[in-house]
Motif scaffolding. Structure first.
Motif, PDB file in Angstrom:
ATOM      1  N   MET A 160       0.839  -1.186   0.000  1.00 12.94           N
ATOM      2  CA  MET A 160       0.000   0.000   0.000  1.00 12.94           C
ATOM      3  C   MET A 160       0.880   1.244   0.000  1.00 12.94           C
ATOM      4  SD  MET A 160      -2.878   1.113   2.775  1.00 12.94           S
ATOM      5  CE  MET A 160      -4.399   0.757   1.968  1.00 12.94           C
ATOM      6  N   LYS A 161       0.540   2.191  -0.868  1.00 14.18           N
ATOM      7  CA  LYS A 161       1.307   3.429  -0.993  1.00 14.18           C
ATOM      8  C   LYS A 161       1.045   4.340   0.202  1.00 14.18           C
ATOM      9  CE  LYS A 161       1.674   7.440  -3.929  1.00 14.18           C
ATOM     10  NZ  LYS A 161       0.726   8.468  -3.616  1.00 14.18           N
ATOM     11  N   LYS A 162       2.105   4.908   0.733  1.00 11.46           N
ATOM     12  CA  LYS A 162       1.988   5.858   1.837  1.00 11.46           C
ATOM     13  C   LYS A 162       1.468   7.190   1.289  1.00 11.46           C
ATOM     14  CE  LYS A 162       4.733   7.981   5.449  1.00 11.46           C
ATOM     15  NZ  LYS A 162       6.052   8.154   6.029  1.00 11.46           N
ATOM     16  N   GLN A 163       0.531   7.801   2.007  1.00 12.05           N
ATOM     17  CA  GLN A 163      -0.033   9.082   1.574  1.00 12.05           C
ATOM     18  C   GLN A 163       0.973  10.205   1.759  1.00 12.05           C
ATOM     19  OE1 GLN A 163      -3.546   9.556   3.982  1.00 12.05           O
ATOM     20  NE2 GLN A 163      -4.868   8.874   2.324  1.00 12.05           N
ATOM     21  N   SER A 164       1.030  11.087   0.755  1.00 14.79           N
ATOM     22  CA  SER A 164       1.884  12.268   0.873  1.00 14.79           C
ATOM     23  C   SER A 164       1.204  13.279   1.792  1.00 14.79           C
ATOM     24  CB  SER A 164       2.104  12.893  -0.507  1.00 14.79           C
ATOM     25  OG  SER A 164       0.906  13.500  -0.972  1.00 14.79           O
ATOM     26  N   GLN A 165       1.953  14.281   2.204  1.00 14.00           N
ATOM     27  CA  GLN A 165       1.374  15.334   3.028  1.00 14.00           C
ATOM     28  C   GLN A 165       0.258  16.045   2.272  1.00 14.00           C
ATOM     29  OE1 GLN A 165       4.555  17.889   4.374  1.00 14.00           O
ATOM     30  NE2 GLN A 165       5.134  16.469   5.990  1.00 14.00           N
ATOM     31  N   ASN A 166       0.470  16.298   0.983  1.00 15.84           N
ATOM     32  CA  ASN A 166      -0.565  16.962   0.186  1.00 15.84           C
ATOM     33  C   ASN A 166      -1.837  16.125   0.148  1.00 15.84           C
ATOM     34  OD1 ASN A 166       1.172  19.052  -0.337  1.00 15.84           O
ATOM     35  ND2 ASN A 166       1.505  18.545  -2.471  1.00 15.84           N
ATOM     36  N   GLU A 167      -1.705  14.826  -0.011  1.00 14.06           N
ATOM     37  CA  GLU A 167      -2.874  13.938  -0.046  1.00 14.06           C
ATOM     38  C   GLU A 167      -3.623  13.954   1.282  1.00 14.06           C
ATOM     39  OE1 GLU A 167      -1.507  10.484  -3.209  1.00 14.06           O
ATOM     40  OE2 GLU A 167      -0.711  10.413  -1.169  1.00 14.06           O
ATOM     41  N   LYS A 168      -2.901  13.932   2.377  1.00 12.34           N
ATOM     42  CA  LYS A 168      -3.541  13.966   3.706  1.00 12.34           C
ATOM     43  C   LYS A 168      -4.353  15.243   3.882  1.00 12.34           C
ATOM     44  CE  LYS A 168      -0.016  11.176   5.977  1.00 12.34           C
ATOM     45  NZ  LYS A 168       1.063  11.156   6.963  1.00 12.34           N
ATOM     46  N   VAL A 169      -3.758  16.366   3.517  1.00 13.99           N
ATOM     47  CA  VAL A 169      -4.440  17.654   3.650  1.00 13.99           C
ATOM     48  C   VAL A 169      -5.656  17.699   2.728  1.00 13.99           C
ATOM     49  CG1 VAL A 169      -4.218  20.151   3.243  1.00 13.99           C
ATOM     50  CG2 VAL A 169      -2.377  18.896   4.396  1.00 13.99           C
ATOM     51  N   LEU A 170      -5.495  17.256   1.492  1.00 16.16           N
ATOM     52  CA  LEU A 170      -6.588  17.293   0.531  1.00 16.16           C
ATOM     53  C   LEU A 170      -7.762  16.421   0.988  1.00 16.16           C
ATOM     54  CD1 LEU A 170      -7.703  18.246  -2.163  1.00 16.16           C
ATOM     55  CD2 LEU A 170      -6.528  16.299  -3.232  1.00 16.16           C
ATOM     56  N   ILE A 171      -7.503  15.218   1.432  1.00 13.25           N
ATOM     57  CA  ILE A 171      -8.563  14.324   1.902  1.00 13.25           C
ATOM     58  C   ILE A 171      -9.309  14.962   3.069  1.00 13.25           C
ATOM     59  CG2 ILE A 171      -8.985  12.115   3.072  1.00 13.25           C
ATOM     60  CD1 ILE A 171      -6.683  10.984   1.256  1.00 13.25           C
ATOM     61  N   TRP A 172      -8.568  15.567   3.985  1.00 13.76           N
ATOM     62  CA  TRP A 172      -9.167  16.210   5.152  1.00 13.76           C
ATOM     63  C   TRP A 172     -10.102  17.343   4.725  1.00 13.76           C
ATOM     64  CZ3 TRP A 172      -9.025  14.836  10.186  1.00 13.76           C
ATOM     65  CH2 TRP A 172      -9.430  15.761  11.133  1.00 13.76           C
ATOM     66  N   LEU A 173      -9.610  18.206   3.844  1.00 10.71           N
ATOM     67  CA  LEU A 173     -10.404  19.347   3.403  1.00 10.71           C
ATOM     68  C   LEU A 173     -11.597  18.915   2.556  1.00 10.71           C
ATOM     69  CD1 LEU A 173      -7.575  21.899   2.542  1.00 10.71           C
ATOM     70  CD2 LEU A 173      -8.992  21.825   4.604  1.00 10.71           C
ATOM     71  N   GLN A 174     -11.419  17.897   1.718  1.00  9.38           N
ATOM     72  CA  GLN A 174     -12.517  17.413   0.886  1.00  9.38           C
ATOM     73  C   GLN A 174     -13.620  16.760   1.720  1.00  9.38           C
ATOM     74  OE1 GLN A 174     -10.386  15.010  -2.029  1.00  9.38           O
ATOM     75  NE2 GLN A 174     -10.664  16.614  -3.564  1.00  9.38           N
ATOM     76  N   ALA A 175     -13.296  16.377   2.935  1.00  9.60           N
ATOM     77  CA  ALA A 175     -14.297  15.807   3.844  1.00  9.60           C
ATOM     78  C   ALA A 175     -15.140  16.903   4.498  1.00  9.60           C
ATOM     79  CB  ALA A 175     -13.612  14.960   4.913  1.00  9.60           C
ATOM     80  N   GLY A 176     -14.862  18.165   4.149  1.00  5.09           N
ATOM     81  CA  GLY A 176     -15.634  19.271   4.684  1.00  5.09           C
ATOM     82  C   GLY A 176     -15.109  19.810   5.996  1.00  5.09           C
ATOM     83  N   LYS A 177     -13.902  19.412   6.360  1.00  5.04           N
ATOM     84  CA  LYS A 177     -13.312  19.856   7.626  1.00  5.04           C
ATOM     85  C   LYS A 177     -12.395  21.053   7.379  1.00  5.04           C
ATOM     86  CE  LYS A 177     -13.280  15.064   9.138  1.00  5.04           C
ATOM     87  NZ  LYS A 177     -12.429  13.935   9.489  1.00  5.04           N
ATOM     88  N   THR A 178     -12.165  21.844   8.426  1.00  4.86           N
ATOM     89  CA  THR A 178     -11.216  22.953   8.350  1.00  4.86           C
ATOM     90  C   THR A 178      -9.896  22.493   8.949  1.00  4.86           C
ATOM     91  OG1 THR A 178     -11.898  23.838  10.489  1.00  4.86           O
ATOM     92  CG2 THR A 178     -13.038  24.683   8.526  1.00  4.86           C
ATOM     93  N   LEU A 179      -8.832  23.241   8.622  1.00  6.15           N
ATOM     94  CA  LEU A 179      -7.509  22.859   9.103  1.00  6.15           C
ATOM     95  C   LEU A 179      -6.671  24.100   9.382  1.00  6.15           C
ATOM     96  CD1 LEU A 179      -5.814  20.265   9.583  1.00  6.15           C
ATOM     97  CD2 LEU A 179      -4.966  20.509   7.256  1.00  6.15           C
ATOM     98  N   THR A 180      -6.017  24.116  10.535  1.00  8.88           N
ATOM     99  CA  THR A 180      -5.077  25.175  10.904  1.00  8.88           C
ATOM    100  C   THR A 180      -3.683  24.571  10.988  1.00  8.88           C
ATOM    101  OG1 THR A 180      -5.266  24.790  13.278  1.00  8.88           O
ATOM    102  CG2 THR A 180      -6.853  26.343  12.286  1.00  8.88           C
ATOM    103  N   ARG A 181      -2.689  25.435  11.102  1.00  4.66           N
ATOM    104  CA  ARG A 181      -1.303  24.951  11.239  1.00  4.66           C
ATOM    105  C   ARG A 181      -1.151  24.051  12.463  1.00  4.66           C
ATOM    106  NH1 ARG A 181       3.135  29.668  10.094  1.00  4.66           N
ATOM    107  NH2 ARG A 181       4.193  28.271   8.670  1.00  4.66           N
ATOM    108  N   ALA A 182      -1.745  24.472  13.572  1.00  2.25           N
ATOM    109  CA  ALA A 182      -1.625  23.695  14.810  1.00  2.25           C
ATOM    110  C   ALA A 182      -2.262  22.315  14.645  1.00  2.25           C
ATOM    111  CB  ALA A 182      -2.266  24.444  15.972  1.00  2.25           C
TER     112      ALA A 182
END
Length: 69
Positions: A1-23
């Motif tokens: 199984m391919k490890k998710q990149s940082q960009n993929e993790k952020v994109l999946i999170w945001l596409q789920a309708g969630k917000t994200l801050t640096r912290a």
């Protein structure tokens, strides 16, 4: 199984309708360069919104995306 990149993790999170801050990115994904990840995703055409937040005298950005239904 391919490890998710940082960009993929952020994109999946945001596409789920969630917000994200640096912290949150640091705590959840061990990502300490969130603005750079957001820039990468925007360059790929993702419509990521930035909201400026002031809480307890501290200023920070909160990122989000409109969820496609």
């Amino acid at each position: 199984m391919k490890k998710q990149s940082q960009n993929e993790k952020v994109l999946i999170w945001l596409q789920a309708g969630k917000t994200l801050t640096r912290a949150q990115a640091a705590e959840l994904f061990n990502i300490y360069c969130l603005p750079e990840r957001i820039r990468d995703l925007r360059k790929k055409g993702y419509p990521i919104k930035t909201t400026k937040v002031i809480k307890n005298g501290k200023h920070f950005a909160k990122y989000s995306m409109e969820v496609q239904k």
